[in-house]
Structures are given as C-alpha cells and as structure tokens.
Design a protein around this motif. Sequence first.
Motif, PDB file in Angstrom:
ATOM      1  N   GLU A  30       0.840  -1.194   0.000  1.00  0.00           N
ATOM      2  CA  GLU A  30       0.000   0.000   0.000  1.00  0.00           C
ATOM      3  C   GLU A  30       0.878   1.249   0.000  1.00  0.00           C
ATOM      4  OE1 GLU A  30      -2.385   2.926  -0.090  1.00  0.00           O
ATOM      5  OE2 GLU A  30      -3.312   0.927  -0.193  1.00  0.00           O
ATOM      6  N   VAL A  31       0.644   2.143  -0.966  1.00  0.00           N
ATOM      7  CA  VAL A  31       1.436   3.362  -1.085  1.00  0.00           C
ATOM      8  C   VAL A  31       1.156   4.329   0.067  1.00  0.00           C
ATOM      9  CG1 VAL A  31       1.867   5.391  -2.518  1.00  0.00           C
ATOM     10  CG2 VAL A  31       1.554   3.154  -3.586  1.00  0.00           C
ATOM     11  N   GLY A  32      -0.080   4.400   0.517  1.00  0.00           N
ATOM     12  CA  GLY A  32      -0.491   5.394   1.501  1.00  0.00           C
ATOM     13  C   GLY A  32      -0.069   5.102   2.930  1.00  0.00           C
ATOM     14  N   PHE A  33      -0.382   6.076   3.806  1.00  0.00           N
ATOM     15  CA  PHE A  33      -0.080   5.940   5.233  1.00  0.00           C
ATOM     16  C   PHE A  33      -0.980   4.898   5.891  1.00  0.00           C
ATOM     17  CE2 PHE A  33       1.563  10.203   4.362  1.00  0.00           C
ATOM     18  CZ  PHE A  33       2.797  10.156   5.006  1.00  0.00           C
ATOM     19  N   GLY A  34      -2.193   4.761   5.375  1.00  0.00           N
ATOM     20  CA  GLY A  34      -3.143   3.829   5.974  1.00  0.00           C
ATOM     21  C   GLY A  34      -3.786   2.965   4.916  1.00  0.00           C
ATOM     22  N   LEU A  35      -4.439   1.923   5.371  1.00  0.00           N
ATOM     23  CA  LEU A  35      -5.080   0.994   4.438  1.00  0.00           C
ATOM     24  C   LEU A  35      -6.502   1.448   4.119  1.00  0.00           C
ATOM     25  CD1 LEU A  35      -7.213  -0.764   6.329  1.00  0.00           C
ATOM     26  CD2 LEU A  35      -5.135  -1.863   7.077  1.00  0.00           C
ATOM     27  N   GLY A  36      -7.089   0.826   3.092  1.00  0.00           N
ATOM     28  CA  GLY A  36      -8.505   1.055   2.830  1.00  0.00           C
ATOM     29  C   GLY A  36      -8.842   1.697   1.504  1.00  0.00           C
ATOM     30  N   GLY A  37      -7.853   2.331   0.836  1.00  0.00           N
ATOM     31  CA  GLY A  37      -8.182   2.989  -0.421  1.00  0.00           C
ATOM     32  C   GLY A  37      -9.256   4.054  -0.229  1.00  0.00           C
ATOM     33  N   ARG A  38     -10.329   3.971  -1.016  1.00  0.00           N
ATOM     34  CA  ARG A  38     -11.419   4.944  -0.891  1.00  0.00           C
ATOM     35  C   ARG A  38     -12.205   4.745   0.404  1.00  0.00           C
ATOM     36  NH1 ARG A  38     -16.354   4.923  -3.672  1.00  0.00           N
ATOM     37  NH2 ARG A  38     -15.573   3.260  -5.007  1.00  0.00           N
ATOM     38  N   THR A  39     -12.048   3.604   1.066  1.00  0.00           N
ATOM     39  CA  THR A  39     -12.682   3.395   2.370  1.00  0.00           C
ATOM     40  C   THR A  39     -11.691   3.661   3.504  1.00  0.00           C
ATOM     41  OG1 THR A  39     -12.180   1.014   2.340  1.00  0.00           O
ATOM     42  CG2 THR A  39     -14.326   1.686   1.487  1.00  0.00           C
ATOM     43  N   SER A  40     -10.642   4.429   3.205  1.00  0.00           N
ATOM     44  CA  SER A  40      -9.671   4.753   4.248  1.00  0.00           C
ATOM     45  C   SER A  40     -10.264   5.757   5.224  1.00  0.00           C
ATOM     46  CB  SER A  40      -8.385   5.319   3.636  1.00  0.00           C
ATOM     47  OG  SER A  40      -8.652   6.516   2.940  1.00  0.00           O
ATOM     48  N   THR A  41      -9.612   5.896   6.358  1.00  0.00           N
ATOM     49  CA  THR A  41     -10.039   6.827   7.402  1.00  0.00           C
ATOM     50  C   THR A  41      -8.913   7.803   7.673  1.00  0.00           C
ATOM     51  OG1 THR A  41     -11.456   5.151   8.433  1.00  0.00           O
ATOM     52  CG2 THR A  41     -10.815   7.034   9.791  1.00  0.00           C
ATOM     53  N   ARG A  42      -9.206   9.080   7.606  1.00  0.00           N
ATOM     54  CA  ARG A  42      -8.190  10.084   7.930  1.00  0.00           C
ATOM     55  C   ARG A  42      -8.163  10.272   9.448  1.00  0.00           C
ATOM     56  NH1 ARG A  42      -5.768  14.858   5.860  1.00  0.00           N
ATOM     57  NH2 ARG A  42      -5.767  13.764   3.846  1.00  0.00           N
ATOM     58  N   ILE A  43      -7.023   9.978  10.037  1.00  0.00           N
ATOM     59  CA  ILE A  43      -6.835  10.175  11.481  1.00  0.00           C
ATOM     60  C   ILE A  43      -5.736  11.208  11.663  1.00  0.00           C
ATOM     61  CG2 ILE A  43      -6.260   9.109  13.692  1.00  0.00           C
ATOM     62  CD1 ILE A  43      -7.228   6.450  12.560  1.00  0.00           C
ATOM     63  N   MET A  44      -6.068  12.322  12.274  1.00  0.00           N
ATOM     64  CA  MET A  44      -5.078  13.362  12.480  1.00  0.00           C
ATOM     65  C   MET A  44      -4.034  12.894  13.484  1.00  0.00           C
ATOM     66  SD  MET A  44      -7.226  16.905  12.250  1.00  0.00           S
ATOM     67  CE  MET A  44      -8.043  17.352  10.717  1.00  0.00           C
ATOM     68  N   ARG A  45      -2.783  13.195  13.180  1.00  0.00           N
ATOM     69  CA  ARG A  45      -1.683  12.644  13.976  1.00  0.00           C
ATOM     70  C   ARG A  45      -1.588  13.262  15.366  1.00  0.00           C
ATOM     71  NH1 ARG A  45       2.851  12.877   9.119  1.00  0.00           N
ATOM     72  NH2 ARG A  45       1.584  11.750   7.580  1.00  0.00           N
ATOM     73  N   ASP A  46      -1.962  14.537  15.480  1.00  0.00           N
ATOM     74  CA  ASP A  46      -1.855  15.201  16.779  1.00  0.00           C
ATOM     75  C   ASP A  46      -3.072  14.869  17.648  1.00  0.00           C
ATOM     76  OD1 ASP A  46       0.462  16.372  15.822  1.00  0.00           O
ATOM     77  OD2 ASP A  46      -0.611  18.125  15.056  1.00  0.00           O
ATOM     78  N   ALA A  47      -2.870  14.878  18.950  1.00  0.00           N
ATOM     79  CA  ALA A  47      -3.974  14.686  19.890  1.00  0.00           C
ATOM     80  C   ALA A  47      -4.971  15.824  19.688  1.00  0.00           C
ATOM     81  CB  ALA A  47      -3.450  14.665  21.313  1.00  0.00           C
ATOM     82  N   PRO A  48      -6.275  15.549  19.831  1.00  0.00           N
ATOM     83  CA  PRO A  48      -6.922  14.301  20.243  1.00  0.00           C
ATOM     84  C   PRO A  48      -7.246  13.337  19.092  1.00  0.00           C
ATOM     85  CG  PRO A  48      -8.550  16.051  20.162  1.00  0.00           C
ATOM     86  CD  PRO A  48      -7.246  16.657  19.744  1.00  0.00           C
ATOM     87  N   ARG A  49      -6.453  13.346  18.015  1.00  0.00           N
ATOM     88  CA  ARG A  49      -6.565  12.369  16.926  1.00  0.00           C
ATOM     89  C   ARG A  49      -7.991  12.271  16.365  1.00  0.00           C
ATOM     90  NH1 ARG A  49      -2.384   9.269  15.913  1.00  0.00           N
ATOM     91  NH2 ARG A  49      -3.610   7.495  15.202  1.00  0.00           N
ATOM     92  N   TYR A  50      -8.457  13.381  15.838  1.00  0.00           N
ATOM     93  CA  TYR A  50      -9.766  13.391  15.178  1.00  0.00           C
ATOM     94  C   TYR A  50      -9.736  12.452  13.978  1.00  0.00           C
ATOM     95  CZ  TYR A  50     -10.332  17.695  17.876  1.00  0.00           C
ATOM     96  OH  TYR A  50     -10.403  18.611  18.886  1.00  0.00           O
ATOM     97  N   GLN A  51     -10.875  11.811  13.714  1.00  0.00           N
ATOM     98  CA  GLN A  51     -10.932  10.901  12.573  1.00  0.00           C
ATOM     99  C   GLN A  51     -12.126  11.232  11.685  1.00  0.00           C
ATOM    100  OE1 GLN A  51     -11.545   7.003  14.552  1.00  0.00           O
ATOM    101  NE2 GLN A  51     -13.540   6.974  13.563  1.00  0.00           N
ATOM    102  N   PHE A  52     -11.954  10.936  10.385  1.00  0.00           N
ATOM    103  CA  PHE A  52     -12.988  11.256   9.403  1.00  0.00           C
ATOM    104  C   PHE A  52     -13.061  10.146   8.348  1.00  0.00           C
ATOM    105  CE2 PHE A  52     -10.917  15.080  10.871  1.00  0.00           C
ATOM    106  CZ  PHE A  52     -11.946  15.964  11.167  1.00  0.00           C
ATOM    107  N   ASP A  53     -14.270   9.770   7.964  1.00  0.00           N
ATOM    108  CA  ASP A  53     -14.467   8.946   6.768  1.00  0.00           C
ATOM    109  C   ASP A  53     -14.488   9.917   5.597  1.00  0.00           C
ATOM    110  OD1 ASP A  53     -14.761   6.754   8.413  1.00  0.00           O
ATOM    111  OD2 ASP A  53     -16.955   6.797   8.365  1.00  0.00           O
ATOM    112  N   HIS A  54     -13.336  10.179   5.020  1.00  0.00           N
ATOM    113  CA  HIS A  54     -13.250  11.265   4.036  1.00  0.00           C
ATOM    114  C   HIS A  54     -13.436  10.795   2.592  1.00  0.00           C
ATOM    115  CE1 HIS A  54      -9.304   9.515   3.986  1.00  0.00           C
ATOM    116  NE2 HIS A  54      -8.759  10.420   3.205  1.00  0.00           N
ATOM    117  N   GLY A  55     -13.633   9.489   2.384  1.00  0.00           N
ATOM    118  CA  GLY A  55     -13.878   8.954   1.049  1.00  0.00           C
ATOM    119  C   GLY A  55     -15.301   8.435   0.941  1.00  0.00           C
ATOM    120  N   ALA A  56     -15.419   7.121   0.781  1.00  0.00           N
ATOM    121  CA  ALA A  56     -16.752   6.496   0.730  1.00  0.00           C
ATOM    122  C   ALA A  56     -17.480   6.762   2.044  1.00  0.00           C
ATOM    123  CB  ALA A  56     -16.609   4.994   0.495  1.00  0.00           C
ATOM    124  N   GLN A  57     -18.712   7.228   1.948  1.00  0.00           N
ATOM    125  CA  GLN A  57     -19.456   7.619   3.135  1.00  0.00           C
ATOM    126  C   GLN A  57     -20.229   6.477   3.769  1.00  0.00           C
ATOM    127  OE1 GLN A  57     -19.521  11.067   4.582  1.00  0.00           O
ATOM    128  NE2 GLN A  57     -17.617  10.490   3.572  1.00  0.00           N
TER     129      GLN A  57
END
Length: 392
Positions: free
Chosen positions: A54-81
Amino acid sequence: MTSRLSISLSVIVFISMLIQSTNSLRVAVLGSGISGSVAARTLADRGAEVTVFEVGFGLGGRTSTRIMRDAPRYQFDHGAQYIGAPKTDTFRDALESWKSDGFVKEWSGTFATAVGSDMESETEKKERWVGFPRMNSICGNLLHHKNIRLKLQTRADASRSNENGGGWNIQHGKTKKDLGNFDWVIASDRNSGARHRSDLSSANIQEFTTGIRGIQSVKSLTAMVVFEKPLNLEIDGIQFTGKDSQYGSLGWVARDTSKPGRERKDGQECWVLQSHPGAAKKLLKGKYKTNEVREMARDVLINDFMNSLPLLTGTSAVEVPPIVTSVGHRWGAAFPIPSPEFAEIDCQLIASEQFVACGDYFGKLPGRIEGAYLSGLAGANEIIKLNEELLR
C-alpha cells in the motif's frame, strides 16, 4: 528418550512447515482498498501467502479513514461515506458476515436532499452501512489473517522474473530494496498502471496499462472540519444536486460523529464536506500543486457550508461554534466514470503473465464498494482456478 522424541517431532514440524511454505502460492497485491483486500483474503483462506503493498499511510483505499496525527486524533471517513443496499446476493451474504463479525454497523441517521431552499427528507428509510468503529475497519479485518502481510507506505515496482521458474520480482519504488519474489501479481489500484507511476512499467502487460489509461475519474474535493460544539442542524447527511448556486460547491455533507463508533465525549463535532463533481472540475482547472489544492478544498468547502447554514437550519440567526481544526483533500482516481469496455467483465486476467487486475471500475456496479468487492472476489477466483493443486 523423551527429549530425543521431542527434538525429532520439532524437526518434523519444522520440515513440514518449510515444505508447506515452499509449495504455497505467493501472491503480491498492489493496493489495500476493498477489491485488493477481498482478493487477498480469498486467496489467504485457500492457503496462499499474500503480501499487500500500500502506497499510503493507511489501508482502505477509498474506504480509508483520515486520522489526524496530533492529539486528540480526530478521525474522518473522508472517502466512501457508506455502503448502500446490496444489489447482489453475493455481496448481501458478505455484508451479513461482516455485520455478524462486528466490523460493520448500520448508520441510522437523519438524511435529506437540498432542493432550492427546501430540505426534502427521505420518504422511506434507506440502508446505510459503515465500517465500525471506522470505515477502514472493513479492510483492516479482511487483511487480519495469518497468511497476509501488509506493507504500508510502500510503492512496489513489479517486474517479471527469469529466476525460479518465472513469476514476479518486487522492489521498493524509492529505495530499490528487494521485497521478494511472487508467483502472481494482482493490481487492485489502477494508478499502478498510470503513466506517472513505475509500478508496472517493466512488465509486459500493455493489455492492462493501455486499457486503464483511458478511464476517466470524477473530480472530487473534500474538507474535514471539527467544530467546538454541535451545530444546530438536525440532519446528519445532506445531498446537494449541484443545480442550486446558493449552496456553492457542495455535493454532500455529513456529521461524521453521528456514525456508530465515531461519537465523541467532548461535545465536539466532526464534519465531512464533499464537492459536487461539476464544481470540483471548475475549481481544479489550472491547479496542480498538492498543497494549493488542499488549501483551496478546505477554504472553499467550509466557506460554502457556512454560507449555506441559514438555509439548512431554516433560520438566519445561526450561531456557528468556533472551528477547532480543518484540513482539505483531493481524490484523484478514486471515483471512476463507467466505461463500456470494462462493464462486461469483473476483472482482467492475463494468464500468460500471471497477472490479474481488479477494482471498482470493472463490472456493472462501477464506483461502488459492492462493485469493488465483486471484482476482487472474481480476480482471486481466477487465480484459484489456475492453481487448484497448490490451493486446498
């Protein structure tokens, strides 16, 4: 005597494992999205040794989850909803299995479509399923298997090998480090065959690379934003038609914290804002620098959302809480435009090169998670049919 017997048994077990490993089918999968993860899991269940690159930082492709690295580590389903109602029995069975295993749950929110100044609520309930506790949990659970290794942040360059009876050799795209030899390669990320990538440039698979380079993608921009307090908006997901100028570039907005597993105890709300395809196409014209595009996506989408809140809430006296943090994102090849060339096949097999391509641009359900699932399954089954003697 007991000690000697114990040593002898250990040697036998070791030799047995070595023989099994030597005789196992070795498969490299390029991409960890739904199609790649399904293909990997299907083959692993049959005894193949699978490595997913996998080229990216995380797995999942379009079903990946963006997790911000700094606390409090907010997360978003930023691709497939979400995953909609299945169109096939095959995928319905898979979805039921995922639900039983606990990594998919229903998103029971409130939804509407913005038409002019009106919010048209759904007249009947629609199925919406999401990964739990985040969207990439689907691929994460599929890839959790003793026969699967996952290599993140690894661009794999694949070339045909003349050693050990042929197959494929994989090198790290940047360091050129040898990453192993494989019997088969599965390309689940069509970017692997793009002109600007060297992943498959040394392979004799023009049948694949020529075909995928003609596929166009829907332009898509995303903004992820965290509000200090909940918005006074009683709808969790809103679809926009793109025909009403008062909503600007918006195509979809969702309260990410309304999804199961995303709830926050601090009272803050995470929202995902996505552009309408037509608006994204205009906004991206002449813009190529990554950081510039991300900043534009963030600023434009948040501004349009803020300006739309009086219409969405039904009141001009909207008190908007402070924004804690925000970030923009551009999706490149994540949303394929249906192509007649690929509509009649679920995957592409080039048996002479021991190569299979799969992804959500194949089949009759392009751009959908279900389409990606069916394509990955079909790709794995093609390899299984040709290697029955190695796969139990």
